[in-house]
Design an enzyme around this catalytic site. Structure first.
Site, PDB file in Angstrom:
ATOM      1  N   CYS A  73       0.826  -1.217   0.000  1.00 22.56           N
ATOM      2  CA  CYS A  73       0.000   0.000   0.000  1.00 22.56           C
ATOM      3  C   CYS A  73       0.854   1.259   0.000  1.00 22.56           C
ATOM      4  CB  CYS A  73      -0.916   0.001   1.224  1.00 22.56           C
ATOM      5  SG  CYS A  73      -0.027   0.075   2.804  1.00 22.56           S
ATOM      6  N   THR A  74       2.149   1.141  -0.306  1.00 22.11           N
ATOM      7  CA  THR A  74       3.054   2.285  -0.208  1.00 22.11           C
ATOM      8  C   THR A  74       2.552   3.488  -0.993  1.00 22.11           C
ATOM      9  OG1 THR A  74       4.853   0.672  -0.078  1.00 22.11           O
ATOM     10  CG2 THR A  74       5.460   2.972  -0.390  1.00 22.11           C
TER      11      THR A  74
END
Length: 367
Positions: A73-74
């Site tokens: 989910c960076t």
């Protein structure tokens, strides 16, 4: 019944742990070597593969009922770059789609940052899953609704193959809710060690298992109070057509997608009582790199959520700044429980996330 499951981006198999009795993990794909070691030890009958970009059905040519994926989910999270699917890691969703098309499982269960509830992100994930034959419904929630001492804010999506009629699930094990009210370990340890830093990282990469179970069972049954029931009956969720807002802040927090239309639904949420943690500045050292120093007591409703990056900075910052007050190692250091010079405990981070020491096994067996 129990779903034979392939868990992508598995970490320490938090999704499988959350769905124990519902899911039977038969294969994992995980690139982190420490996590791989844990998976091979904990799930000795399952196969472990290391690179989702190279993994294909030919590597594991068995029938799969469900694929789960907490893809990176960076590019979406507040802690990350917020560049969305343009970020290399978040772009790994394309591999989730590719592997789904190869296996054609009955169910796909996705987990990611709450930022996925923005329609410009839903337009990528949900519309693609719809295109390859899956009906999607999702919920966005914080971990504090299931009793956690932090507010991990996540998006969960249950995608059901359109030609599959869901069956009643008889939960095969006696799964119980994690107890955050008792047996809390110390939040700091005396020394920095590889084992402690590793567990901080693994906890930070992981999901909250009870939050997983809450979302999956609620979306599957239509009843968000069904998490610990032994029989899960498929149900429907009825929503209303979503009226799109102008601009980039349009969201469908809880919803589903059908016939090219977004629908939203409401549900009741009850959060655990705030902890109201006192965080106070202390004597300022002569040398520091802090900006915007905090000069007063701060009250934090909950602890910050563990994050993988804390594994390299377990001591926290030596001064309290507004920015660092949102980082768990520094928050702990300047709390009433913190001691300067000590380090954030990996065992405590795992406890915050809802993992008992029996599950973690050798990962918690260090001084």
């Amino acid at each position: 019944m129990s779903f034979r499951t392939l868990e992508l981006f598995a970490g320490i198999a938090g999704i499988s742990h959350g769905l124990r009795g519902i899911s039977t993990p038969v294969a994992f794909v995980e690139i982190n070597e420490d996590a791989q070691k844990f998976l091979k030890t904990k799930f000795s009958d399952a196969s472990v593969f290391n690179d989702v970009t190279k993994f294909t059905k030919s590597d594991f040519p068995e029938d799969i009922d469900m694929i789960t994926a907490g893809f990176p989910c960076t590019g979406f999270s507040i802690a990350g770059s917020r560049t969305g699917f343009e970020h290399k890691e978040s772009g790994l969703f394309a591999d989730v789609v590719r592997i789904t098309e190869e296996y054609k499982p009955k169910i796909v269960f996705l987990e990611n940052s709450h930022m996925l509830s923005h329609t410009y992100n839903l337009d990528v994930v949900v519309k693609k899953m719809d295109e390859i034959g899956y009906f999607c419904k999702w919920v966005t929630c914080r971990a504090s609704i299931i009793g956690a001492h932090h507010q991990r804010h996540r998006w969960f999506c249950l995608a059901i193959r359109k030609d599959y009629e869901p069956e009643e699930i008889i939960v095969s094990v006696n799964a119980t809710k994690f107890d955050w009210e008792n047996n809390e370990p110390p939040c700091q340890v005396d020394n920095k060690s590889y084992e402690n830093s590793t567990l901080v990282r693994l906890a930070g990469y992981s999901v909250v298992p009870d939050q997983i179970r809450y979302a999956f069972t609620g979306l599957f049954t239509g009843d968000f109070e069904s998490s610990w029931k032994t029989t899960l009956t498929p149900g429907t969720i009825i929503g209303t057509e979503h009226k799109k807002m102008k601009g980039t802040y349009d969201k469908v927090i809880n919803g589903y997608y059908e016939n090219d239309v977004y629908y939203s639904f409401s549900r009741k949420e009850v959060h655990r009582a705030p902890l109201n943690i006192s965080v106070k500045p202390r004597d300022i050292p002569e040398k520091h790199n802090g900006k915007t120093l905090v000069d007063r007591e701060m009250i934090k409703k909950y602890w910050c959520t563990p994050c993988a990056s804390y594994g390299t900075a377990t001591a926290g910052c030596n001064v309290l700044t507004d920015r660092q007050s949102h980082a768990l190692p520094t928050q702990v250091r300047f709390s009433y429980r913190g001691v300067c010079g000590r380090h954030l405990s990996g065992i405590w981070c795992a406890w915050l996330m809802g993992y008992d020491q029996e599950y973690l096994g050798y990962l918690v067996q260090y001084d």
